[in-house]
Design a protein around this motif. Structure first.
Motif, PDB file in Angstrom:
ATOM      1  N   PRO A 280      38.035  50.089  46.405  1.00 44.80           N
ATOM      2  CA  PRO A 280      36.929  49.223  45.957  1.00 44.80           C
ATOM      3  C   PRO A 280      37.358  48.177  44.933  1.00 44.80           C
ATOM      4  O   PRO A 280      36.879  47.037  44.967  1.00 44.80           O
ATOM      5  CB  PRO A 280      35.927  50.217  45.345  1.00 44.80           C
ATOM      6  CG  PRO A 280      36.249  51.530  45.965  1.00 44.80           C
ATOM      7  CD  PRO A 280      37.720  51.521  46.158  1.00 44.80           C
ATOM      8  N   ILE A 281      38.251  48.548  44.035  1.00 42.72           N
ATOM      9  CA  ILE A 281      38.722  47.599  43.021  1.00 42.72           C
ATOM     10  C   ILE A 281      39.518  46.473  43.676  1.00 42.72           C
ATOM     11  O   ILE A 281      39.308  45.280  43.405  1.00 42.72           O
ATOM     12  CB  ILE A 281      39.560  48.315  41.948  1.00 42.72           C
ATOM     13  CG1 ILE A 281      38.673  49.234  41.099  1.00 42.72           C
ATOM     14  CG2 ILE A 281      40.289  47.305  41.047  1.00 42.72           C
ATOM     15  CD1 ILE A 281      39.436  50.131  40.147  1.00 42.72           C
ATOM     16  N   ALA A 285      38.724  42.338  43.902  1.00 41.83           N
ATOM     17  CA  ALA A 285      39.685  41.333  43.446  1.00 41.83           C
ATOM     18  C   ALA A 285      40.031  40.359  44.562  1.00 41.83           C
ATOM     19  O   ALA A 285      40.085  39.136  44.354  1.00 41.83           O
ATOM     20  CB  ALA A 285      40.951  42.022  42.936  1.00 41.83           C
ATOM     21  N   THR A 286      40.226  40.891  45.770  1.00 44.79           N
ATOM     22  CA  THR A 286      40.584  40.050  46.918  1.00 44.79           C
ATOM     23  C   THR A 286      39.447  39.111  47.292  1.00 44.79           C
ATOM     24  O   THR A 286      39.658  37.929  47.603  1.00 44.79           O
ATOM     25  CB  THR A 286      40.957  40.936  48.124  1.00 44.79           C
ATOM     26  OG1 THR A 286      42.052  41.786  47.754  1.00 44.79           O
ATOM     27  CG2 THR A 286      41.349  40.089  49.319  1.00 44.79           C
ATOM     28  N   PHE A 636      40.787  36.014  36.180  1.00 40.29           N
ATOM     29  CA  PHE A 636      39.877  37.098  36.552  1.00 40.29           C
ATOM     30  C   PHE A 636      40.592  38.099  37.452  1.00 40.29           C
ATOM     31  O   PHE A 636      40.466  39.322  37.276  1.00 40.29           O
ATOM     32  CB  PHE A 636      38.650  36.518  37.266  1.00 40.29           C
ATOM     33  CG  PHE A 636      37.667  37.552  37.730  1.00 40.29           C
ATOM     34  CD1 PHE A 636      36.736  38.104  36.859  1.00 40.29           C
ATOM     35  CD2 PHE A 636      37.662  37.999  39.049  1.00 40.29           C
ATOM     36  CE1 PHE A 636      35.827  39.075  37.288  1.00 40.29           C
ATOM     37  CE2 PHE A 636      36.769  38.964  39.488  1.00 40.29           C
ATOM     38  CZ  PHE A 636      35.849  39.492  38.603  1.00 40.29           C
ATOM     39  N   TYR A 637      41.357  37.609  38.393  1.00 39.25           N
ATOM     40  CA  TYR A 637      42.115  38.468  39.313  1.00 39.25           C
ATOM     41  C   TYR A 637      43.093  39.358  38.550  1.00 39.25           C
ATOM     42  O   TYR A 637      43.192  40.567  38.800  1.00 39.25           O
ATOM     43  CB  TYR A 637      42.866  37.590  40.313  1.00 39.25           C
ATOM     44  CG  TYR A 637      43.741  38.330  41.288  1.00 39.25           C
ATOM     45  CD1 TYR A 637      43.199  38.964  42.414  1.00 39.25           C
ATOM     46  CD2 TYR A 637      45.128  38.397  41.102  1.00 39.25           C
ATOM     47  CE1 TYR A 637      44.008  39.637  43.316  1.00 39.25           C
ATOM     48  CE2 TYR A 637      45.945  39.071  41.998  1.00 39.25           C
ATOM     49  CZ  TYR A 637      45.381  39.679  43.105  1.00 39.25           C
ATOM     50  OH  TYR A 637      46.181  40.358  43.993  1.00 39.25           O
ATOM     51  N   ARG A 642      44.199  45.148  36.655  1.00 40.52           N
ATOM     52  CA  ARG A 642      44.821  46.081  35.700  1.00 40.52           C
ATOM     53  C   ARG A 642      44.240  47.482  35.881  1.00 40.52           C
ATOM     54  O   ARG A 642      44.820  48.461  35.410  1.00 40.52           O
ATOM     55  CB  ARG A 642      44.560  45.642  34.251  1.00 40.52           C
ATOM     56  CG  ARG A 642      45.044  44.264  33.832  1.00 40.52           C
ATOM     57  CD  ARG A 642      46.460  43.995  34.203  1.00 40.52           C
ATOM     58  NE  ARG A 642      46.556  43.284  35.455  1.00 40.52           N
ATOM     59  CZ  ARG A 642      47.642  43.201  36.212  1.00 40.52           C
ATOM     60  NH1 ARG A 642      48.733  43.837  35.852  1.00 40.52           N
ATOM     61  NH2 ARG A 642      47.657  42.523  37.342  1.00 40.52           N
ATOM     62  N   ALA A 643      43.091  47.575  36.548  1.00 39.43           N
ATOM     63  CA  ALA A 643      42.380  48.855  36.674  1.00 39.43           C
ATOM     64  C   ALA A 643      42.924  49.675  37.840  1.00 39.43           C
ATOM     65  O   ALA A 643      43.090  49.159  38.952  1.00 39.43           O
ATOM     66  CB  ALA A 643      40.890  48.596  36.865  1.00 39.43           C
ATOM     67  N   LYS A 644      43.148  50.949  37.579  1.00 38.70           N
ATOM     68  CA  LYS A 644      43.592  51.856  38.638  1.00 38.70           C
ATOM     69  C   LYS A 644      42.414  52.576  39.285  1.00 38.70           C
ATOM     70  O   LYS A 644      42.304  52.631  40.515  1.00 38.70           O
ATOM     71  CB  LYS A 644      44.585  52.875  38.062  1.00 38.70           C
ATOM     72  CG  LYS A 644      45.879  52.256  37.576  1.00 38.70           C
ATOM     73  CD  LYS A 644      46.929  53.301  37.238  1.00 38.70           C
ATOM     74  CE  LYS A 644      46.580  54.074  35.975  1.00 38.70           C
ATOM     75  NZ  LYS A 644      47.676  55.001  35.563  1.00 38.70           N
TER      76      LYS A 644
END
Length: 693
Positions: A280-281, A285-286, A636-637, A642-644
């Motif tokens: 989901p993260i 981002a994509t 922003f990307y 940075r989030a796992k």
């Protein structure tokens, strides 16, 4: 071996037989493993370690990669690899050829620059245009060095800043005199390192068989020409155009974008498997970054198969509600503090969340703001210490004397040169045993109206005005006191400087030196100046409570520096550790507060991206000053990748202090977290109009 752990794409890149390789390595796709694998492949195929150059954007990244190589080949092999930042590698080579090179930090050379700039008058040039200040002109010149390959500085100013054409000749003359002074004293800054090293590369074969470049998307024109000057037999560049976020510092995304045009036979490798973020993260981002133009096609694949929490939007009615609520959520989180990061686009956002965390006694450390070693109170102590060890450091002297009321950088330079003249080349001899037969130790100024040079130095002043200040008789005879613009306040500052270094004579231990400095009348004055400035309100009044708090913080920093002294017994070692190594030292523990730029290359289990309001993120003001929406989108990307495991995106609707309403960030619309409405359509139309302009 490092190659055995690579996936198919990484292996193909690491073992490529092409002379020029570009590896598109998106967030979390294992670029470090690929670089280490490439080095392993080179060593296995007979390339000697000292024939390999690894260029990175932080010394920490270089050290980590070399340590990884050492795991497979041992420290003896790994230590022979030439690895480091562009500046670190350049400095090592220049030091080999010129031991007299003295590297100066930007703040020191900016002070020297101001000392030249302040001798100019712009009054006769253009009454309708305000000339740039000294600090801004220095930054402009630095940007010019990093980005311009053809025009001289005068022509560049005329072309880029047409309304300043009338000042261009003076600006250029300031730069010429500044460069002459640097050459005279052997000073170099970070740009000079690259410029001088480039010249060396153009006339010498450095013996590298392969040059590897990390974070290639962040190279600027100067760094690009340095790589060209090396002209290695093999080039291995790793980067991601979606993470190019240093345009403000001269980074040129077209360098990575035009790689295959520059090297028609190059091989482009794309790493598509993401090992960091949940599906989901990565999907979010994509979805946002695809609004930017695609330079090289890529489609990331998620390798993680575990269950994942969808990114969550946190919405608040008021700005400070956001900070307090977020702090409370962090307090209640089960994630270890060190695995939590709050990422901000603007420093004011960091201030708000830091206050919220402190109120709940949640420890945190901040990266991207002013560090301990960059604080002026610590720099002042280290400047005084530096002069004790090296009296020839004119920059330390100038920087200190700018604290004195009525003494700017130009006058401070005059005093330093006068002391040297009185001491026949020694500043301290000029202070304690001056040649009293030298009636006028001050350099005669040039007069040139065309170049903005003026002469307000008509005659020497009298020293009788200092008779009741209690100065030592010996000091009262010093011709330095005849400087016509020296006041009672500034003369007292000079006298306190005189008393401090008399007390420091013969002191051997770093701890004792720092204690004497921090307890001196001179440093008490500096502390008072800093605390007063920090407590001065917009109407000019002083907030006494805030001033007291500032003095307390200065006191704490003094004590911390004294703690850092304890392991050292030699002046040189202590200063090297404090000045050269300070950027690698961090303070505190707990939740990580990071600017987007500071978060680059890092990863955390739980991430909060704050203040996602239009105007703040994307930052419209910076966009108007030469930035772009594409760059803001790349920021922003970088932040969200940075989030796992856990990602929170937050925004507030209103700021009660500024009485300002906010709209959600354009990126929240693009991520599908906020339904597209008329406000969004207006944003898109406005940006489209700007692109056409």
């Amino acid at each position: 071996m490092p190659l055995s752990r690579l996936n198919e794409e990484q292996y193909a890149a690491a073992t490529s037989s092409f002379a020029e390789n570009l590896i598109i390595a998106s967030a979390g796709t294992g670029k470090t493993s690929t670089i280490v694998g490439r080095i392993g492949h080179l060593v296995n195929n007979g390339v000697k370690p000292n024939e390999i150059l690894l260029l990175t954007f932080t010394n920490k990244a270089a050290a980590e990669m070399v340590a990884r190589v050492a795991e497979y080949f041992g420290k003896d092999v790994a230590s022979k690899i030439d690895a480091g930042t562009f500046h670190a590698v350049s400095y090592r080579w220049l030091k080999k050829h010129d031991k007299k090179v003295v590297l100066k930090q930007q703040r020191e050379l900016k002070t020297l620059f101001r000392s030249v700039f302040e001798k100019r008058s712009f009054e006769r040039i253009d009454a309708d245009v305000t000339p740039y200040g000294g600090n801004h002109l220095y930054d402009l010149y630095s940007f010019y060095q990093n980005t311009e390959l053809n025009n001289n500085f005068e022509d560049w100013v005329k072309e880029k800043y047409e309304d300043h054409e009338g000042f261009a000749l003076i600006y250029a003359d300031v730069v010429d005199e500044f460069e002459s002074l640097k050459k005279e004293y052997g000073f170099v800054n970070f740009n000079d390192l690259l410029l001088h090293f480039r010249e060396m590369c153009q006339t010498n074969d450095l013996g590298y068989k392969e040059v590897l470049v990390d974070e290639y998307q962040d190279t600027n024109a100067l760094q690009g020409t340095l790589i060209d000057a090396m002209n290695p037999p093999s080039l291995f560049c790793v980067g991601d155009y979606d993470q190019s976020i240093y345009a403000f510092n001269g980074a040129d995304i077209s360098i990575i974008g035009s790689y295959t045009k520059k090297f028609p036979n190059a091989k482009v490798h794309t790493l598509t498997k993401n090992y960091r973020s949940s599906r989901p993260i990565l999907s979010l981002a994509t979805k946002v970054i695809e609004h930017n133009e695609r330079i090289y096609p890529k489609q990331l694949e998620v390798t993680r198969v575990d269950s994942a929490q969808a990114p969550k939007l946190l919405t608040y009615d008021e700005l400070f509600d956001q900070y307090h609520a977020m702090a409370a959520q962090i307090r209640d989180s089960q994630t270890p503090r060190e695995e939590i990061a709050v990422i901000f686009r603007n420093n004011s956002s960091a201030d708000g969340i830091e206050v919220g965390l402190r109120e709940l006694d949640i420890p945190c450390k901040r990266k991207g703001g002013t560090s301990f070693f960059d604080s002026r109170e610590i720099k002042a102590i280290l400047d005084l210490y530096t002069l004790l060890v090296n009296e020839s450091d004119m920059m330390a002297f100038i920087h200190l004397f700018e604290f004195a009321r009525g003494i700017g950088s130009a006058m401070a330079k005059e005093l330093y040169l006068a002391f040297k003249a009185l001491g026949q080349g020694s500043m301290f001899y000029g202070l304690y045993a001056p040649d009293e037969s030298l009636k006028n130790p001050f350099e005669k100024r040039k007069l040139n109206h065309q170049l903005g040079l003026f002469d307000d130095f008509i005659e020497l002043g009298a020293v009788g005005k200092y008779a009741k200040l209690g100065f030592e008789d010996k000091f009262m005879r010093n011709p330095i006191l005849k400087h016509p613009r020296l006041t009672k306040d500034s003369a007292t500052f000079v006298h306190n400087f005189y008393l401090l270094f008399r007390d420091l004579k013969g002191v051997k231990k770093p701890l004792d030196v720092v204690k004497k400095i921090s307890n001196s009348e001179l440093y008490k004055y500096i502390s008072e100046v800093l605390a007063t400035k920090r407590a001065t309100l917009k109407d000019g009044s002083i907030d006494e409570k805030q001033k007291a708090e500032s003095l307390t913080r200065i006191e704490r920093k003094k004590l911390l520096l004294q703690e850092l002294c304890k392991p050292y017994s030699e002046h040189e070692r202590f200063l090297n550790a404090m000045i050269l190594g300070s950027s690698d030292l961090t303070q505190g523990e707990g939740v990580n507060l990071l600017s987007v730029h500071a978060s680059k290359g890092l990863e955390y289990k739980e991430v909060y991206v704050v203040d996602l309001m239009d105007g703040r993120f994307p930052n419209r003001k910076l966009m108007q000053r030469g930035g772009s929406l594409d760059e803001e989108r790349r920021l922003f990307y970088v932040a969200v990748t940075r989030a796992k495991d856990i990602l929170y995106l937050s925004y507030a609707k209103y700021d009660k202090i500024k009485k300002q309403n906010f709209l959600p960030s354009q990126f929240l619309y693009e991520a599908g977290l906020v339904p597209k409405d008329e406000a969004y359509e207006a944003m898109v139309m406005k940006d489209a109009d700007k692109d056409e302009d």
